[in-house]
Design a protein around this motif. Structure first.
Motif, short mmCIF file in Angstrom:
data_model
loop_
_atom_site.label_atom_id
_atom_site.label_comp_id
_atom_site.label_asym_id
_atom_site.label_seq_id
_atom_site.Cartn_x
_atom_site.Cartn_y
_atom_site.Cartn_z
N PRO A 97 31.55 21.97 1.18
CA PRO A 97 31.77 20.53 1.44
C PRO A 97 30.92 19.77 0.51
N PRO A 98 31.49 18.48 0.13
CA PRO A 98 30.63 17.51 -0.47
C PRO A 98 29.30 17.23 0.37
N LEU A 99 28.01 17.04 -0.35
CA LEU A 99 26.99 16.70 0.58
C LEU A 99 26.71 15.33 -0.09
N SER A 100 26.94 14.32 0.85
CA SER A 100 26.57 13.04 0.70
C SER A 100 26.26 12.18 1.95
N ALA A 101 25.76 10.84 1.62
CA ALA A 101 25.46 10.12 2.85
C ALA A 101 25.19 8.72 2.47
N THR A 102 25.32 8.07 3.41
CA THR A 102 24.40 6.63 3.02
C THR A 102 23.26 6.50 4.07
N ALA A 103 22.31 5.58 3.87
CA ALA A 103 20.93 5.56 4.56
C ALA A 103 20.57 4.16 4.36
N MET A 104 19.85 3.73 5.46
CA MET A 104 18.95 2.44 5.59
C MET A 104 17.41 2.82 5.95
N ALA A 105 16.55 2.69 4.78
CA ALA A 105 15.16 3.03 5.44
C ALA A 105 14.57 1.76 5.64
N GLU A 106 13.69 1.75 6.68
CA GLU A 106 13.02 0.81 7.32
C GLU A 106 11.42 1.09 6.93
N VAL A 107 10.92 0.07 5.90
CA VAL A 107 9.66 0.25 5.43
C VAL A 107 8.99 -1.00 5.90
N SER A 108 7.53 -0.78 6.52
CA SER A 108 6.83 -2.07 6.87
C SER A 108 5.85 -2.38 5.61
N SER A 109 5.95 -3.83 5.70
CA SER A 109 4.93 -4.29 4.46
C SER A 109 3.42 -4.43 5.11
N PRO A 110 2.71 -4.08 4.24
CA PRO A 110 1.19 -4.16 4.86
C PRO A 110 0.49 -5.60 4.68
N MET A 111 -0.45 -5.93 5.50
CA MET A 111 -1.10 -7.08 5.32
C MET A 111 -2.15 -6.87 4.00
N ILE A 112 -2.01 -7.90 3.30
CA ILE A 112 -2.90 -8.09 2.22
C ILE A 112 -3.77 -9.31 1.97
N ILE A 113 -4.94 -8.96 1.87
CA ILE A 113 -6.07 -10.11 1.56
C ILE A 113 -6.57 -10.28 0.39
N THR A 114 -6.55 -11.23 -0.35
CA THR A 114 -6.99 -11.47 -1.58
C THR A 114 -8.07 -12.78 -1.75
N ALA A 115 -9.27 -12.52 -2.41
CA ALA A 115 -10.14 -13.59 -2.23
C ALA A 115 -10.89 -13.39 -3.75
N GLY A 116 -10.94 -14.80 -4.16
CA GLY A 116 -11.56 -14.51 -5.62
C GLY A 116 -12.52 -16.00 -5.98
N VAL A 117 -13.08 -15.86 -7.12
CA VAL A 117 -14.15 -17.20 -7.37
C VAL A 117 -14.15 -17.08 -8.98
N SER A 118 -14.13 -18.05 -9.51
CA SER A 118 -14.20 -18.35 -10.92
C SER A 118 -15.13 -19.44 -11.48
N ALA A 119 -15.77 -19.02 -12.28
CA ALA A 119 -16.79 -20.25 -12.89
C ALA A 119 -16.61 -20.31 -14.51
N ARG A 120 -16.88 -21.37 -15.01
CA ARG A 120 -17.15 -21.72 -16.33
C ARG A 120 -18.44 -22.15 -16.82
N PRO A 121 -19.40 -20.99 -17.08
CA PRO A 121 -20.74 -21.51 -17.56
C PRO A 121 -20.68 -22.15 -18.81
N LEU A 122 -19.73 -22.03 -19.89
CA LEU A 122 -19.65 -22.60 -21.00
C LEU A 122 -18.25 -23.02 -21.29
N PRO A 123 -17.96 -24.19 -21.91
CA PRO A 123 -16.51 -24.63 -21.89
C PRO A 123 -15.35 -23.70 -22.49
N PRO A 124 -15.86 -22.90 -23.47
CA PRO A 124 -14.68 -21.90 -23.82
C PRO A 124 -14.58 -20.60 -23.00
#
Length: 238
Positions: free
Chosen positions: A53-80
Motif C-alpha cells: 500500500p502507499p505509505l502517506s499521511a497528513t499531520a499537524m505538529a504542535e510546537v511550543s514557543s519558548p520565553m526569550i529575554i534579551t537585554a543590551g546596552v550601547s555606548a558611544r565613547p567617541l563620535p565615530p
C-alpha cells in the motif's frame, strides 16, 4: 511581547525585551514514505499477490514557543565609535516536547507521536563594536559566546551541541541613498566536548517507539571542530 528602551544623552542607551512565549505554533506536515526499489522488486518477485500500500499521511505538529529575554546596552565613547553588550536567555527547557497528530493515514504504522528533545536553557552574550570610518562606510567587529543546550546523556551523533565562541568581522557600505551592501566573515571556535555517558546506543530488537528512538550508534567519545561563514547582504530602501 514587550520591551523598553532608555536613552541617557548624549551617548548611552539601554534596552530590555521579553518574548513571553508559552504559546503553541501549529505546523502542517505532509508525510510520504518511498520504499527502496530493491524491496519493491523483491516483493513483486516472491510475493506478487501482495500489493504494497502507499505509505502517506497528513499531520499537524504542535510546537511550543519558548520565553526569550534579551537585554543590551550601547555606548558611544567617541563620535565615530559605538560599543554594545547584549545578553540573551531562551527557555528551551520548557519546550522540549512536540506533539504530532496524524490524520488521513494509509497505514496504522503511521500514528500519533510525542517527540521529546531534552534541552537546557540557552544563554548567549555578545560584545560588538561599530566604527564609522567614512560617512558611507562602517566597520564592525563582534565577539560572541553561546552555551550548548543539550545535556550529555541526550547527545546523539546527529545532534551534537557545543559551547561556541564566535568572532565576526563585517563592513557596510551605503552605496547610494537607497542601496546598502554588507560583507561579513565569521570564525567559530567549538569548545571540545567529551561524552562519557549516554542514554543512546544499539538496542537489540527495539519493540516500542520509545526504544526505537534510543536505538542509535553510541555517541561516547571526544568531539571537536570549527567552522567559518561568509555572508553578503543587499538592502534596498525605496
Amino acid at each position: 511581547m514587550f520591551g523598553v528602551l532608555l536613552s541617557f544623552p548624549p551617548w548611552v542607551r539601554a534596552g530590555l525585551g521579553v518574548h513571553t512565549g508559552g504559546g503553541t505554533i501549529h505546523v502542517p506536515i505532509t508525510i510520504n514514505v518511498d520504499l527502496p526499489p530493491s524491496l519493491v522488486s523483491l516483493m513483486n518477485k516472491h510475493l506478487p499477490s501482495i500489493a504494497l500500500p502507499p505509505l502517506s499521511a497528513t499531520a499537524m505538529a504542535e510546537v511550543s514557543s519558548p520565553m526569550i529575554i534579551t537585554a543590551g546596552v550601547s555606548a558611544r565613547p567617541l563620535p565615530p565609535l559605538e560599543v554594545s553588550l547584549d545578553l540573551h536567555w531562551i527557555d528551551y527547557s520548557s519546550t522540549t516536547e512536540m506533539l504530532v497528530h496524524i490524520s488521513n493515514t494509509t497505514t496504522a504504522l503511521i500514528s500519533d507521536q510525542v517527540l521529546v528533545k531534552t534541552k537546557r536553557d540557552g544563554y548567549q552574550v555578545g560584545l560588538r563594536g561599530i566604527y564609522q570610518l567614512l560617512p558611507e562606510l562602517k566597520l564592525a567587529l563582534r565577539l560572541e559566546y553561546s552555551a550548548n543546550t543539550r545535556p550529555e546523556a541526550f547527545v546523539t551523533p546527529v545532534s551534537m551541541d557545543f559551547h561556541i565562541i564566535s568572532l565576526l568581522a563585517g563592513v557596510g557600505w551605503q552605496a547610494t541613498s537607497w542601496l546598502a551592501l554588507t560583507l561579513e566573515y565569521g570564525h567559530f571556535f567549538l569548545v571540545s566536548r567529551e561524552i562519557r555517558t549516554s542514554n543512546f546506543g544499539p538496542r537489540g530488537l527495539p519493540k516500542t517507539p520509545l526504544e526505537e528512538g534510543f536505538d542509535m550508534p553510541s555517541p561516547v567519545g571526544t568531539y571537536s571542530g570549527m567552522a567559518d561563514s561568509l555572508a553578503l547582504g543587499i538592502l534596498l530602501d525605496f
